[in-house]
Scaffold this motif. Structure first.
Motif, PDB file in Angstrom:
ATOM      1  N   GLU A 151       0.841  -1.197   0.000  1.00  0.00           N
ATOM      2  CA  GLU A 151       0.000   0.000   0.000  1.00  0.00           C
ATOM      3  C   GLU A 151       0.875   1.246   0.000  1.00  0.00           C
ATOM      4  O   GLU A 151       1.881   1.316   0.708  1.00  0.00           O
ATOM      5  CB  GLU A 151      -0.893   0.003   1.238  1.00  0.00           C
ATOM      6  CG  GLU A 151      -1.752   1.241   1.375  1.00  0.00           C
ATOM      7  CD  GLU A 151      -2.517   1.279   2.692  1.00  0.00           C
ATOM      8  OE1 GLU A 151      -3.189   2.286   2.944  1.00  0.00           O
ATOM      9  OE2 GLU A 151      -2.422   0.297   3.452  1.00  0.00           O
ATOM     10  N   ARG A 184       0.685   5.638   0.178  1.00  0.00           N
ATOM     11  CA  ARG A 184      -0.184   6.746   0.547  1.00  0.00           C
ATOM     12  C   ARG A 184       0.575   8.045   0.340  1.00  0.00           C
ATOM     13  O   ARG A 184       1.722   8.179   0.765  1.00  0.00           O
ATOM     14  CB  ARG A 184      -0.609   6.603   2.012  1.00  0.00           C
ATOM     15  CG  ARG A 184      -1.614   7.640   2.469  1.00  0.00           C
ATOM     16  CD  ARG A 184      -2.060   7.353   3.890  1.00  0.00           C
ATOM     17  NE  ARG A 184      -2.670   6.035   3.996  1.00  0.00           N
ATOM     18  CZ  ARG A 184      -3.025   5.473   5.160  1.00  0.00           C
ATOM     19  NH1 ARG A 184      -2.792   6.100   6.288  1.00  0.00           N
ATOM     20  NH2 ARG A 184      -3.573   4.284   5.176  1.00  0.00           N
ATOM     21  N   TYR A 229       0.265  12.537   0.201  1.00  0.00           N
ATOM     22  CA  TYR A 229      -0.493  13.671   0.710  1.00  0.00           C
ATOM     23  C   TYR A 229      -0.252  14.890  -0.168  1.00  0.00           C
ATOM     24  O   TYR A 229       0.839  15.075  -0.722  1.00  0.00           O
ATOM     25  CB  TYR A 229      -0.072  13.979   2.158  1.00  0.00           C
ATOM     26  CG  TYR A 229      -0.351  12.859   3.126  1.00  0.00           C
ATOM     27  CD1 TYR A 229      -1.560  12.772   3.795  1.00  0.00           C
ATOM     28  CD2 TYR A 229       0.605  11.869   3.365  1.00  0.00           C
ATOM     29  CE1 TYR A 229      -1.817  11.737   4.679  1.00  0.00           C
ATOM     30  CE2 TYR A 229       0.351  10.832   4.247  1.00  0.00           C
ATOM     31  CZ  TYR A 229      -0.855  10.771   4.903  1.00  0.00           C
ATOM     32  OH  TYR A 229      -1.108   9.742   5.776  1.00  0.00           O
TER      33      TYR A 229
END
Length: 554
Positions: free
Chosen positions: A180, A182, A184
């Motif tokens: 995974e 991620r 921002y």
């Protein structure tokens, strides 16, 4: 499908992940994997003398090389002995692939040997993977390895039943796992941070372990310090990301931070904190000031505002964030980073000299003089590992580090007994000599690994600061006025102990003689130990930092 055992699956998954080192201690439950490793001879195997040391060896290996290692223990006592090192790795974001030859699922609750609830380990690893079926083994191991090697890094426990390691699992399907990711959106935060930095008159850069972990992190810290003309402080885990012979270096934060460096933090109008979680050890219980405004760059969203409130938080890798902040950065700062750094270090040096702590001929030796003398004879490229104790607090300020991989020390977990195993790991992963700095208390907690050191014939020189005392405890403000010698003992003769385990050894009582002994040891092959008698009545590093600084906010 081909004939293969569970041990083959685990072995191949580790090799495919780039693992070259397995650290373990054979037990009945681990033998299936031990034999595969021995027969196939594709992994280097280091056999420790106690499970407590096993993850510390892997931790030191990673810190000195940047390559992950695997560890192997029996369940129950093996796993629980390893928990100390797994938690240390977890705190330091070090990827360790810990294989536990677990109890068979069908035997749980019936009292098999070494049974312990697998959930016991949830808190000390990034992920605790428990495998119960052969069909799940390849995908579970692959997923666990991906988790360990996905930022932020961390140790993963792979609980694989011993019966499954020995069983034929040829029908289990292979698996590919996509980790995974991620990201921002930092556009607004970048703009706000750049504005604060451009308007700052007295910016200060503070680098933590995230700068150490970031590819290009050390270069990013230097580039930002250059652009801002700023002095630089680091945390324990940030030590080495900025060369400490650079005149802008103020030292390392903690209870031992020189008074002038604390004054510089207080005087800063903007602190740019790069890759730190502001843990209690590095911030002296969150008592250190962090300037008038704080820009906090961290990869972990959970770190934002957890210890210090940030005026601007940038959630990203240090090097990636620095690239954006540097783009078009026009600093108007008026602070001369070199002048501030030189003044802080010179003031600290004068204070120690006035206290007669830097004389290399003084007997018994003082820790400051010992560290300075040993640093002078240790080549810059030699990896240095430290244990935890009073001597380490001194080393934060007085044993200069120049690159991240040449200084290995624990972060906020701060458990003793890590220095010698870490040096074994560093030496297993690199050519050339390794230096281990330890206190007598820390060495007592892993002294059995001198035998590992001798058996493997590794080029490690162990320097023991021997004050026959738990100095951090006996000199703490809470008890230093209590009964004298309450936590002291008769000094152990570590030279005799080391020789009995096959390590060359000598005993000295001055910093000058210690330097000569270390220089000779580093120049030859094989392990050495230098036992240095240190003055038990010297002040602590924290006490020595408590002076009235002449530096002011100007």
């Amino acid at each position: 499908m081909t004939d293969r055992t569970g041990a083959d699956v685990v072995h191949d998954a580790l090799r495919d992940a780039g693992v070259e080192l397995l650290v373990g201690l054979p037990g009945t439950q681990t033998l299936a994997l031990d034999r595969v490793v021995a027969d196939r001879d594709e992994l280097t195997y280091v056999m420790a003398r106690h499970e407590t040391a096993i993850p510390h060896v892997a931790w030191g290996y990673y810190e000195a090389t940047g390559r992950p290692a695997a560890t192997l223990t029996v369940p129950g006592p093996g796993d629980t002995n390893a928990m100390h090192g797994l938690q240390n790795a977890h705190e330091d974001c070090v990827p360790i692939l810990h294989v536990s030859a677990d109890v068979a699922p069908e035997h749980r609750g019936k009292g098999p040997i070494h049974e312990l609830d697998p959930g016991t380990f949830d808190a000390v690893v990034k992920e605790n993977v428990t495998v119960e079926r052969a069909v799940d083994l390849p995908s579970a191991v692959a997923a666990g390895i991906e988790t360990a090697l996905t930022e932020p890094y961390g140790p993963v426990r792979l609980g694989v039943p011993a019966s499954l390691l020995a069983a034929d699992v040829g029908d289990a399907p292979d698996a590919t796992v996509d980790p995974e990711t991620r990201t921002y959106d930092n556009a607004a935060a970048d703009a706000a941070a750049r504005t604060l930095l451009e308007d700052a008159e007295r910016p200060l850069v503070y680098a933590g372990g995230g700068a150490r972990r970031s590819a290009g992190g050390a270069e990013a810290v230097r580039a930002l310090a250059d652009a801002l003309d700023a002095p630089v402080l680091t945390s324990y885990k940030g030590k080495g990301v900025f060369p400490e012979d650079d005149p802008r270096c103020l030292g390392v934060t903690g209870s031992h931070t020189p008074a002038g460096a604390v004054a510089a933090l207080d005087a800063a109008d903007v602190v740019l904190a790069l890759g730190t979680d502001f843990d209690g050890v590095a911030t002296d219980g969150w008592s250190l000031p962090m300037g008038d405004s704080l820009v906090h760059v961290t990869l972990a969203l959970s770190d934002v505002d957890a210890a210090y409130d940030a005026d601007v938080a940038v959630v990203d890798d240090v090097a990636a964030a620095a690239d954006r902040l540097l783009d078009g950065l026009d600093s108007g700062g008026t602070w001369d980073g070199e002048r501030v750094g030189r003044d802080v270090r010179a003031e600290y040096e004068r204070h120690l000299a006035d206290a007669d702590l830097l004389d290399p001929e003084r007997a018994p030796a003082t820790t400051p003089a010992l560290l300075r003398a040993v640093r002078d004879v240790t080549p810059r490229d030699v990896p240095v590992t430290t244990d935890v104790g009073g001597f380490r607090l001194w080393s934060m300020q007085l044993f200069d580090a120049h690159t991240p991989k040449t200084f290995v020390t624990a972060g906020s977990w701060a458990g003793m007994g890590v220095g010698l195993p870490a040096a074994i790991g560093a030496a297993a992963g690199r050519d050339g000599p390794v230096l281990c700095l330890t206190g007598d208390g820390g060495l007592m907690m892993c002294v059995h690994e001198l035998h590992t050191l001798a058996e493997a014939d590794l080029n490690v020189t162990v320097v023991v600061s021997n004050n026959a005392d738990y100095g951090v405890i006996s000199k703490s403000p809470a008890i230093r006025d209590a009964e004298e010698g309450a936590f002291a003992w008769d000094a152990a003769d570590f030279a005799t102990v080391a020789e009995g385990m096959g390590v060359r050894a000598t005993s000295v009582d001055t910093a000058s003689d210690a330097a000569d002994a270390v220089a000779a040891a580093l120049a030859r092959d094989g392990p050495d130990l230098v036992d240095v008698t240190v003055d038990p009545d010297e002040p602590s590093a924290a006490a020595a930092s408590e002076y009235e600084s002449d530096l002011d906010r100007a």
